[in-house]
Scaffold this active site. Structure first.
Site, PDB file in Angstrom:
ATOM      1  CE  LYS A 117      -3.317  27.419  16.731  1.00 37.31           C
ATOM      2  NZ  LYS A 117      -3.710  26.770  15.460  1.00 37.31           N
ATOM      3  CE1 TYR A 139      -8.973  27.346  15.670  1.00 38.30           C
ATOM      4  CE2 TYR A 139      -8.188  26.067  17.535  1.00 38.30           C
ATOM      5  CZ  TYR A 139      -7.964  27.013  16.545  1.00 38.30           C
ATOM      6  OH  TYR A 139      -6.737  27.615  16.408  1.00 38.30           O
ATOM      7  CG  ASN A 170      -0.942  26.201  13.009  1.00 39.25           C
ATOM      8  OD1 ASN A 170      -1.278  26.199  14.197  1.00 39.25           O
ATOM      9  ND2 ASN A 170      -1.798  26.407  12.032  1.00 39.25           N
ATOM     10  CG  HIS A 180      -6.186  31.535  16.865  1.00 37.01           C
ATOM     11  ND1 HIS A 180      -6.992  31.177  15.809  1.00 37.01           N
ATOM     12  CD2 HIS A 180      -6.775  32.606  17.450  1.00 37.01           C
ATOM     13  CE1 HIS A 180      -8.044  31.997  15.774  1.00 37.01           C
ATOM     14  NE2 HIS A 180      -7.937  32.868  16.766  1.00 37.01           N
ATOM     15  CD  GLU A 205     -11.099  34.078  17.098  1.00 37.99           C
ATOM     16  OE1 GLU A 205     -11.300  33.211  16.249  1.00 37.99           O
ATOM     17  OE2 GLU A 205     -10.034  34.753  17.149  1.00 37.99           O
TER      18      GLU A 205
END
Ligand code: ATP
Ligand code: MG
Length: 200
Positions: free
Chosen positions: A66, A106, A169, A172, A183
């Site tokens: 990320k 998302y 965080n 993913h 995905e």
């Protein structure tokens, strides 16, 4: 020139296979899968049987490094963590998601109160998307990532090392085989994915 002995042929073949291997092969890489072990004719059928069995358990999962982790310069450390755990990178790109891209990815969270912030975060800078392959790759990647909330993630996990909180965080990872398939297709077409499993 002297004729090649069986031994020198095998040595050359193993070297060729190594050169042809994809981006990384972690310590957990299996010599049968990767063809490093000399293959004796008498062992070929059992090797093929082992390879067939491996195909059943080998999974693919989508990883995203990320924007927060990219900005921290953690791409190399995170990719090394995957490789050291025996996961193989079979596709990868550095991209900057636009709003539609982040919203679509998302979409499952679109009713959640954090959705707008999540989209803003995911579009705030470049990300590295990759496809990881290996035995039990989906669960293995989730284990390497740690808990969603970085402050609760187990010591040594990627989120504990590079994340900040429950939103920022670092990584993913797909949470199941169906999600992984969707995905992976979201970011990669077939020609962008190396295919070591089929190459067995
Ligand atoms: P990911 O899907 O990114 O791998 P995850 O599966 O651990 O993470 P999800 O519940 O799917 O967690 O949440 C998706 C992402 O949304 C999280 O990784 C995090 O960036 C963000 N997020 C989740 N819960 C919250 C929250 N309560 N507040 C803010 N952001 C959140
Ligand atoms: Mg999730």
């Amino acid at each position: 020139m002297a004729a090649w002995s069986r031994k020198s042929y095998r040595t050359a073949r193993a070297a060729l296979v190594r050169v042809a291997s994809p981006v990384c092969r972690g310590e957990g890489g299996d010599p049968v899968k990767w063809g490093h072990a000399p293959i004796h004719a008498s062992k070929q059928s059992s090797t093929r049987a082992v390879a067939e069995e491996r195909k059943q358990t080998v999974e693919r999962t989508l990883s995203i490094i990320k924007p927060d982790a990219v900005a921290k310069g953690a791409i190399g450390d995170i990719l090394k963590t995957f490789c050291d755990a025996g996961l193989t990178i079979i596709a990868m790109k550095l991209i900057h998601l636009d709003e539609d891209g982040a919203r679509g990815f998302y979409a499952v969270h679109k009713e959640r109160p954090f959705f707008t912030d999540l989209v803003a975060f995911m579009t705030s800078g470049p990300v590295v998307v990759s496809v990881l392959e290996g035995e039990g790759a989906i669960a293995k990647n989730r284990e390497l990532m740690g808990a969603t909330d970085s402050t609760q993630a187990e010591a040594g996990t990627i989120r504990a090392r590079f994340g900040t909180d429950i939103e920022r965080n670092a990584v993913h990872g797909s949470d199941g085989p169906d999600t992984a398939r969707i995905e992976i297709g979201y970011f990669f077409n077939a020609s962008e994915i190396q295919a070591p499993v089929e190459a067995l």
